[in-house]
Design an enzyme around this catalytic site. Structure first.
Site, mmCIF file in Angstrom:
data_model
loop_
_atom_site.group_PDB
_atom_site.id
_atom_site.type_symbol
_atom_site.label_atom_id
_atom_site.label_comp_id
_atom_site.label_asym_id
_atom_site.label_seq_id
_atom_site.Cartn_x
_atom_site.Cartn_y
_atom_site.Cartn_z
ATOM 1 N N CYS A 75 0.824 -1.209 0.000
ATOM 2 C CA CYS A 75 0.000 0.000 0.000
ATOM 3 C C CYS A 75 0.856 1.256 0.000
ATOM 4 C CB CYS A 75 -0.942 -0.007 1.197
ATOM 5 S SG CYS A 75 -1.824 1.548 1.390
ATOM 6 N N CYS A 80 -1.478 1.603 -3.162
ATOM 7 C CA CYS A 80 -2.487 2.661 -2.954
ATOM 8 C C CYS A 80 -1.928 4.083 -2.905
ATOM 9 C CB CYS A 80 -3.232 2.436 -1.641
ATOM 10 S SG CYS A 80 -3.547 0.726 -1.245
ATOM 11 N N LYS A 83 0.126 5.283 -6.003
ATOM 12 C CA LYS A 83 -0.850 5.283 -7.105
ATOM 13 C C LYS A 83 -1.762 6.503 -7.014
ATOM 14 C CE LYS A 83 -4.668 4.047 -6.470
ATOM 15 N NZ LYS A 83 -5.101 2.682 -6.306
ATOM 16 N N TYR A 209 -8.430 -3.721 -11.535
ATOM 17 C CA TYR A 209 -8.154 -2.450 -10.862
ATOM 18 C C TYR A 209 -6.915 -1.762 -11.456
ATOM 19 C CZ TYR A 209 -11.045 -3.417 -6.626
ATOM 20 O OH TYR A 209 -12.048 -3.635 -5.729
ATOM 21 N N GLU A 213 -6.717 1.694 -13.605
ATOM 22 C CA GLU A 213 -6.129 2.856 -12.922
ATOM 23 C C GLU A 213 -4.933 3.405 -13.702
ATOM 24 O OE1 GLU A 213 -5.507 1.577 -8.862
ATOM 25 O OE2 GLU A 213 -7.571 2.092 -8.332
ATOM 26 N N HIS A 467 -27.406 20.528 -2.276
ATOM 27 C CA HIS A 467 -27.599 21.028 -3.624
ATOM 28 C C HIS A 467 -26.674 22.179 -3.921
ATOM 29 C CE1 HIS A 467 -29.822 21.621 -7.308
ATOM 30 N NE2 HIS A 467 -29.904 22.905 -7.046
ATOM 31 N N GLU A 472 -26.169 14.249 -4.485
ATOM 32 C CA GLU A 472 -27.602 14.355 -4.183
ATOM 33 C C GLU A 472 -28.442 13.481 -5.123
ATOM 34 O OE1 GLU A 472 -29.656 18.134 -4.882
ATOM 35 O OE2 GLU A 472 -28.157 18.652 -6.397
HETATM 36 P P1 NDP Z 1 -7.379 -8.012 -10.840
HETATM 37 O O1 NDP Z 1 -7.582 -9.354 -10.310
HETATM 38 O O2 NDP Z 1 -8.227 -6.894 -10.381
HETATM 39 O O3 NDP Z 1 -7.449 -8.054 -12.436
HETATM 40 C C1 NDP Z 1 -6.653 -8.928 -13.181
HETATM 41 C C2 NDP Z 1 -7.016 -8.755 -14.624
HETATM 42 O O4 NDP Z 1 -6.131 -9.515 -15.425
HETATM 43 C C3 NDP Z 1 -8.434 -9.234 -14.923
HETATM 44 O O5 NDP Z 1 -9.020 -8.329 -15.815
HETATM 45 C C4 NDP Z 1 -8.189 -10.583 -15.571
HETATM 46 O O6 NDP Z 1 -9.158 -10.904 -16.516
HETATM 47 C C5 NDP Z 1 -6.882 -10.355 -16.282
HETATM 48 N N1 NDP Z 1 -6.144 -11.598 -16.490
HETATM 49 C C6 NDP Z 1 -5.899 -12.570 -15.600
HETATM 50 N N2 NDP Z 1 -5.181 -13.551 -16.159
HETATM 51 C C7 NDP Z 1 -4.962 -13.188 -17.436
HETATM 52 C C8 NDP Z 1 -4.296 -13.802 -18.530
HETATM 53 N N3 NDP Z 1 -3.713 -14.973 -18.406
HETATM 54 N N4 NDP Z 1 -4.285 -13.152 -19.712
HETATM 55 C C9 NDP Z 1 -4.899 -11.961 -19.844
HETATM 56 N N5 NDP Z 1 -5.539 -11.317 -18.837
HETATM 57 C C10 NDP Z 1 -5.575 -11.944 -17.655
HETATM 58 O O7 NDP Z 1 -5.834 -7.738 -10.591
HETATM 59 P P2 NDP Z 1 -4.970 -6.419 -10.542
HETATM 60 O O8 NDP Z 1 -3.602 -6.884 -10.857
HETATM 61 O O9 NDP Z 1 -5.574 -5.336 -11.337
HETATM 62 O O10 NDP Z 1 -5.068 -6.024 -9.017
HETATM 63 C C11 NDP Z 1 -4.829 -6.989 -8.016
HETATM 64 C C12 NDP Z 1 -5.672 -6.735 -6.819
HETATM 65 O O11 NDP Z 1 -5.136 -5.670 -6.058
HETATM 66 C C13 NDP Z 1 -7.107 -6.297 -7.110
HETATM 67 O O12 NDP Z 1 -7.952 -7.358 -7.395
HETATM 68 C C14 NDP Z 1 -7.471 -5.595 -5.842
HETATM 69 O O13 NDP Z 1 -7.858 -6.555 -4.910
HETATM 70 C C15 NDP Z 1 -6.160 -4.940 -5.431
HETATM 71 N N6 NDP Z 1 -6.112 -3.533 -5.872
HETATM 72 C C16 NDP Z 1 -6.970 -2.638 -5.337
HETATM 73 C C17 NDP Z 1 -6.950 -1.320 -5.721
HETATM 74 C C18 NDP Z 1 -7.929 -0.349 -5.129
HETATM 75 O O14 NDP Z 1 -8.494 -0.627 -4.081
HETATM 76 N N7 NDP Z 1 -8.181 0.789 -5.776
HETATM 77 C C19 NDP Z 1 -6.005 -0.833 -6.722
HETATM 78 C C20 NDP Z 1 -5.166 -1.867 -7.249
HETATM 79 C C21 NDP Z 1 -5.224 -3.161 -6.831
HETATM 80 P P3 NDP Z 1 -10.515 -11.677 -16.152
HETATM 81 O O15 NDP Z 1 -11.467 -10.668 -15.649
HETATM 82 O O16 NDP Z 1 -10.884 -12.251 -17.466
HETATM 83 O O17 NDP Z 1 -10.148 -12.712 -15.149
#
Ligand code: NDP
Length: 485
Positions: A75, A80, A83, A209, A213, A467, A472
């Site tokens: 984080c 976080c 970022k 995510y 982002e 408002h 709202e």
């Molecule tokens: P996520 O799990 O959110 O997303 C991973 C993405 O990669 C999905 O879209 C997935 O697709 C895709 N994917 C997975 N495997 C493959 C593959 N073999 N080929 C192509 N695409 C693939 O992971 P992130 O890395 O974005 O983030 C990790 C975690 O960290 C988040 O889930 C969240 O819990 C946390 N996080 C939170 C944030 C916040 O609170 N703002 C910010 C950043 C991270 P599919 O949908 O098809 O599985």
């Protein structure tokens, strides 16, 4: 000497549920304690580990926290906080443009990535010290180095053998990349925070995510951004209206979204990387960010050797009190792969400390956890999506408003905002609250409290709006609309 534990009987903070604990001893008896160097040894000084260590120490436990990198975990160092600072930095581009419609003309603004990164690094170093200080002031020993489990009550840090009544594993997660030819030419979110210069063309692979982002951040910083995702739409797991609205809004801003597309291979071409896509096209990018998920950071900790059960993804299997299959070993945060969000890890760490050293056991509550994606535009939500709600209660009422925020009546920008409520028509309870728009994460925090309190649609209707605001809209949604799917 009898170890005195502070009697902590304050009401459990919101989000925690007290339970029965016959099998969870908390008092550390003197004779037992003499066998141990610590009551609690925490592996990992990230969000969950630091909270657990600090609260345990405040409750009278003798605590050490080990960290091999910088304090604060993902984080603070690679997640976080940096970022959000880059997100702020990237959002000025839009604001400079909007400002003109409000009479402000500041010449043509220029952007220096190195300056943003330097200032961000300074703040992160300050936070590293804040984290160290939090532990120091709570009387927690900070142990630098990699800790490895040597037994149910034993940890090795280098040549040091430390015995602890309880061990908490709070080692987080790390980025994962698929095995596509040339994947080594891509970077992960661990690398993007320290890039020496802003790349001109960025290819983002993934649709979660981090992908959404960083697509927004690089675009806001002036790069051309192409996001490639394997499914028809990104942000799986979020409400369908939110996903569609964000996709439309991003495309309007000029971010290229290529759905139902995969990368076949990556090749280095001088300073650039060429990606071959499944639709037969190619992208030549200065940077390829692979944001395809994260995996629990549990390898090399000696967990299996001491009998801690891991699941197929390598996550520590825990019960509702975060206790692993070895009774003296607990785990919290991303390494347990429950809800991988910083505030959840903090709640889990807090609950472990209170369970072990407080007057009664505490379970973290994983229901109605609000979350946000700091994309451009940002989105935030709490509760169930329309689809989840329908699966849970059958028929649901949906209230939705898509609108242009007042600010953009002058800018003339085609900016989109969405608010949506999903309501159980039988109980009138609001089951889900979703928003896309500039201040969505700030706005949704308050609505998360309302949902925890069991707010009904009537409660929303009887609440007077502030408002004129975007927020709202949530209290002026009058008639249900057709379901989204
Ligand atoms: P996520 O799990 O959110 O997303 C991973 C993405 O990669 C999905 O879209 C997935 O697709 C895709 N994917 C997975 N495997 C493959 C593959 N073999 N080929 C192509 N695409 C693939 O992971 P992130 O890395 O974005 O983030 C990790 C975690 O960290 C988040 O889930 C969240 O819990 C946390 N996080 C939170 C944030 C916040 O609170 N703002 C910010 C950043 C991270 P599919 O949908 O098809 O599985």
């Amino acid at each position: 000497m009898v170890r005195i534990l502070v009697l902590y009987d304050a009401a459990a903070p919101l989000g925690f549920r007290a339970g029965r604990r016959p099998e969870y001893p908390s008092r550390v008896e003197d004779d037992e304690m003499s066998k141990f160097d610590y009551d609690l040894f925490v592996i990992g000084a990230g969000s969950g580990g630091v909270r657990a260590g600090r609260v345990a120490a405040e409750l009278g436990a003798k605590v050490a926290v080990a960290e091999e990198k910088r304090p604060g975990g993902t984080c603070v160092n690679l997640g976080c906080i940096p970022k959000k600072l880059l997100f702020y930095g990237s959002s000025f581009r839009d604001h400079f443009e909007y400002a003109r419609s409000y009479g402000w003309h500041a010449g043509s603004p220029s952007f220096r990535w190195e300056e943003l990164v330097r200032n961000k690094d300074r703040e992160i170093r300050r936070l590293n010290e804040v984290y160290r200080d939090l532990l120091r002031r709570a009387g927690v020993d900070y142990v630098e180095g990699k800790a490895v489990l040597a037994g149910p009550h034993e940890v090795l840090v280098g040549s040091r053998r430390i015995r602890s009544r309880f061990v908490l594993v709070a080692t987080g997660s790390r980025p994962w990349r698929p095995s596509v030819p040339g994947i080594e030419h891509t970077v992960t979110s661990d690398d993007v925070f320290s890039l020496p210069a802003r790349p001109d063309t960025v290819l983002v692979v993934g649709g979660g995510y981090i992908a959404v982002e960083f697509a927004g951040i690089f675009h806001g910083c002036g790069a051309r951004v192409i996001l490639v995702h394997r499914r028809p739409l990104f942000l799986r797991g979020f409400d369908i209206d939110v996903r569609r609205t964000v996709a439309t809004a991003m495309e309007r801003k000029g971010i290229e979204l290529r759905f139902e597309t995969e990368v076949r291979r990556f090749d280095r071409e001088g300073e650039k990387v060429r990606a071959e896509l499944s639709d037969g096209t190619q992208v030549l990018a200065d940077l390829v960010l692979c944001a395809t998920g994260r995996v629990p950071a549990t390898a090399g900790l000696g967990l299996e050797r001491v009998g801690v059960e891991l699941d197929g993804a390598g996550a520590v299997v825990v019960d509702e009190y975060s206790r692993s299959s070895v009774p003296s070993i607990y785990a919290v945060g991303d390494c347990t792969n429950r809800l991988n969000l910083t505030p959840v890890a903090i709640a889990e760490g807090d609950a472990v400390a209170r369970t072990l050293f407080g007057p009664r056991p505490v379970r973290p509550d994983h229901a109605n956890v609000p979350t946000a994606v700091f994309g451009n535009p940002p989105l935030a939500c709490v509760g169930l999506t329309e689809e989840e709600a329908r699966k849970r209660v059958g028929k649901v009422d949906v209230y939705r408003s898509t609108f242009r925020p007042l600010k953009h009546t002058l800018t003339g920008k085609d900016e989109l905002a969405l608010v949506k409520l999903v309501v159980d028509p039988v109980t009138d309870r609001v089951l889900g609250c979703h928003m896309v728009g500039e201040e969505a994460p700030e706005i949704l925090q308050g609505f998360a409290v309302a949902l925890r309190c069991g707010a009904t649609k009537a409660d929303f209707d009887e609440t007077i709006g502030i408002h004129p605001t975007a927020a709202e809209e949530f209290v002026t949604l009058r008639a249900p609309v057709a379901p989204a799917q």
